[in-house]
Design a protein around this motif. Structure first.
Motif, PDB file in Angstrom:
ATOM      1  N   ILE A 412       0.876  -1.169   0.000  1.00 21.95           N
ATOM      2  CA  ILE A 412       0.000   0.000   0.000  1.00 21.95           C
ATOM      3  C   ILE A 412       0.915   1.221   0.000  1.00 21.95           C
ATOM      4  O   ILE A 412       1.725   1.395   0.915  1.00 21.95           O
ATOM      5  CB  ILE A 412      -0.922   0.013   1.236  1.00 21.95           C
ATOM      6  CG1 ILE A 412      -1.872  -1.198   1.210  1.00 21.95           C
ATOM      7  CG2 ILE A 412      -1.718   1.316   1.301  1.00 21.95           C
ATOM      8  CD1 ILE A 412      -2.704  -1.354   2.462  1.00 21.95           C
ATOM      9  N   GLY A 413       0.834   2.080  -1.026  1.00 24.33           N
ATOM     10  CA  GLY A 413       1.749   3.205  -1.161  1.00 24.33           C
ATOM     11  C   GLY A 413       1.451   4.347  -0.216  1.00 24.33           C
ATOM     12  O   GLY A 413       2.349   5.058   0.223  1.00 24.33           O
ATOM     13  N   GLY A 414       0.176   4.547   0.109  1.00 26.35           N
ATOM     14  CA  GLY A 414      -0.208   5.630   1.005  1.00 26.35           C
ATOM     15  C   GLY A 414      -0.570   5.108   2.387  1.00 26.35           C
ATOM     16  O   GLY A 414      -0.091   4.057   2.824  1.00 26.35           O
ATOM     17  N   SER A 415      -1.434   5.827   3.065  1.00 27.17           N
ATOM     18  CA  SER A 415      -1.870   5.416   4.400  1.00 27.17           C
ATOM     19  C   SER A 415      -2.898   4.292   4.305  1.00 27.17           C
ATOM     20  O   SER A 415      -3.542   4.105   3.261  1.00 27.17           O
ATOM     21  CB  SER A 415      -2.466   6.609   5.147  1.00 27.17           C
ATOM     22  OG  SER A 415      -1.504   7.630   5.315  1.00 27.17           O
ATOM     23  N   ALA A 416      -3.041   3.562   5.401  1.00 34.48           N
ATOM     24  CA  ALA A 416      -4.014   2.475   5.456  1.00 34.48           C
ATOM     25  C   ALA A 416      -4.905   2.673   6.676  1.00 34.48           C
ATOM     26  O   ALA A 416      -4.405   2.915   7.783  1.00 34.48           O
ATOM     27  CB  ALA A 416      -3.301   1.126   5.522  1.00 34.48           C
TER      28      ALA A 416
END
Length: 534
Positions: A412-416
């Protein structure tokens, strides 16, 4: 009604005291009554008709009665207790309506019908209240004096002919009520009818109000409020019910010429799309008006109806590219037939409409999606299986989703976000580029997760082991966490906060912290453990 009640000679061997003692021997069996009854007590077989029915149904203590008057006095206390009982209810409307209708019945059986004995009153009130529970919205039936008298006459007559005759007054009354009112009001509705039925309010048809109440109850879907509270709602407005093959599908409530409610089988979905044309045609034919709120809902429903029409063939073939492109989601297909898409979210920006509402199975959409370049929002979607998805380059929002397993997802490249999701294990996921907050989540196992690029909080989380996690790029919070050992964690890019934590201090020596350490013990305690500080 009674046979000869000449006092019976006392039998000293079986006096009342002896009988009481014998009863205690087998508490699960009926009381023993000897052929010779002491002190002139009445025998059960001396009662008949309604009186006998009450004696049997309520297990009346006939051994204590010297005459029918004693039975009547006993019955009136029971009946008054029912009349004065608060039966509660799930809603305030139910409570108010129960009290009002029970008062109508009580006034009638106690004060307005001198022909009714107290045993008759008890039999009636017990029957009409037997289904009233605190956790339901059932209400007593409408009082119809002629139908009630017919039922009581039948019970009395059959009981006199056959003392063992079995009956259910409530069911008998309800069935007869429904049959009579159906015949009075509507004779062209059958099990296969597909049509609109309009049931007028008390204001518009006062003479047939009671009959219309029963009709509304009978034609209402089991999920609708009118199934149990028909009288309350019909006093305030007309109802338009659409039957499809005899089954209720749509309910419209109107006051005057304005619509105030539209429901399908699912009360949470106003203006159901499957019946949009049917509803629109009926509104036009009856010249009904829609208020501003329903106008907005109607426009939305109309647009969605058009979408379903446009995508009819694509939905049938599960043409993922055509479906996603229709909603502005770009797709790229590789040589193996798998898709990379630009983003993923609900088809409606206000989150009020799902793909499911359009007849689209979201799990089938994900059978061919391998990568999502942008953000992926699964908030309140119907996706449960991510299929072959391996990467989400942007933010991944799993909050309030139905996903239980991340499947093959690796990055996941951004926040989760996992708040209130059903995910408990991160599985094969190896990296989260942005923030990861595990407070208020069901996540218990980090799986193969190795790195988190931003802020991370394990405070109040259910996680007890960091597993393979090696690095946290931002601040890390372990306040009141269940984690006792930092395991493979080697670096924290921001501050490390461990107040009220179960972490063992010696574990901290292996972790390089770029920011400050905020703990509930003195920092000098760590210096002897070769703790790294910038």
């Amino acid at each position: 009604m009674f046979t000869n009640l000449t006092p019976t000679p006392i039998n000293f061997q079986y006096n009342n005291n002896n009988i009481q003692k014998k009863r205690a021997v087998k508490p699960n069996t009926a009381p023993i009554v000897h052929d010779t009854v002491s002190f002139g007590a009445v025998k059960k077989k001396e009662f008949e008709g309604i009186d006998l029915a009450v004696v049997q149904k309520f297990n009346a203590p006939v051994e204590c009665f010297d005459s029918n008057n004693d039975l009547q006095n006993w019955a009136v206390k029971k009946a008054k207790a029912i009349a004065n009982k608060d039966f509660g209810g799930r809603s305030e409307e139910t409570k108010v309506q129960r009290k009002a209708m029970l008062k109508d019945w009580s006034d009638y059986v106690f004060n307005k019908n001198n022909a009714y004995t107290n045993t008759t009153a008890l039999l009636i009130l017990k029957a009409i209240t037997k289904d009233l529970k605190p956790d339901n919205d059932n209400i007593p039936p409408v009082l119809n004096k002629d139908i009630l008298n017919d039922c009581l006459y039948a019970i009395d007559k059959n009981k006199k002919f056959d003392p063992e005759y079995k009956f259910d007054l409530n069911k008998m009354y309800q069935n007869k009520l429904r049959t009579v009112y159906k015949n009075e009001i509507e004779t062209d509705i059958d099990d296969s009818a597909t049509k609109w039925v309009i049931i007028p309010s008390k204001k518009n048809d006062p003479e047939n109000f009671e009959a219309n109440v029963e009709k509304l109850k009978d034609l209402s879907n089991k999920t609708w409020f009118t199934k149990n509270n028909a009288k309350y709602y019909l006093e305030g407005g007309d109802f338009h019910i659409y039957l499809e093959n005899g089954q209720p599908k749509i309910e419209i409530r109107s006051i005057g010429d304005s619509i105030c409610q539209i429901f399908g089988e699912d009360l949470n979905k106003e203006i159901p799309l499957d019946y949009y044309d049917v509803i629109e045609n009926h509104i036009n034919e009856t010249n009904l008006k829609i208020d501003n709120y329903l106008q907005t809902k109607s426009k939305s429903a109309k647009k969605l109806h058009e979408i379903r029409t446009d995508l009819k063939d694509a939905i049938k073939k599960n043409d993922v590219k055509t479906i996603l492109n229709y909603f502005g989601i770009e797709t790229e297909e590789d040589n193996d037939g798998y898709l990379t898409i630009s983003e993923y979210q609900r088809p409606s920006s206000d989150f009020s409409v799902t793909f499911k509402d359009l007849g689209i199975d979201e799990n089938k959409l994900f059978e061919k999606i391998k990568r999502i370049k942008g953000d992926a929002c699964f908030w309140h979607t119907d996706v449960t299986d991510l299929g072959k998805l391996k990467a989400i380059d942007g933010v991944a929002d799993f909050s309030h989703s139905n996903i239980t397993d991340l499947g093959d997802l690796r990055s996941i490249g951004g926040s989760a976000y996992f708040e209130n999701s059903k995910i408990t294990n991160l599985g094969w996921l190896q990296s989260i580029g942005g923030d990861a907050d595990f407070e208020d989540t069901n996540v218990k196992n980090l799986g193969n997760l190795r790195s988190i690029g931003g802020y991370t909080s394990f405070s109040y989380s259910k996680i007890t082991d960091l597993g393979a996690l090696k690095s946290i790029g931002g601040d890390a919070y372990f306040n009141r966490s269940r984690i006792t050992d930092l395991g493979n964690l080697r670096s924290v890019g921001g501050n490390l906060e461990i107040r009220n934590s179960q972490l063992k201090r010696k574990n901290l020596a292996r972790v390089k912290v770029e920011g400050e350490i905020k703990a509930d013990f003195h920092i000098s305690d760590l210096l002897t453990n070769n703790f790294w500080l910038k």
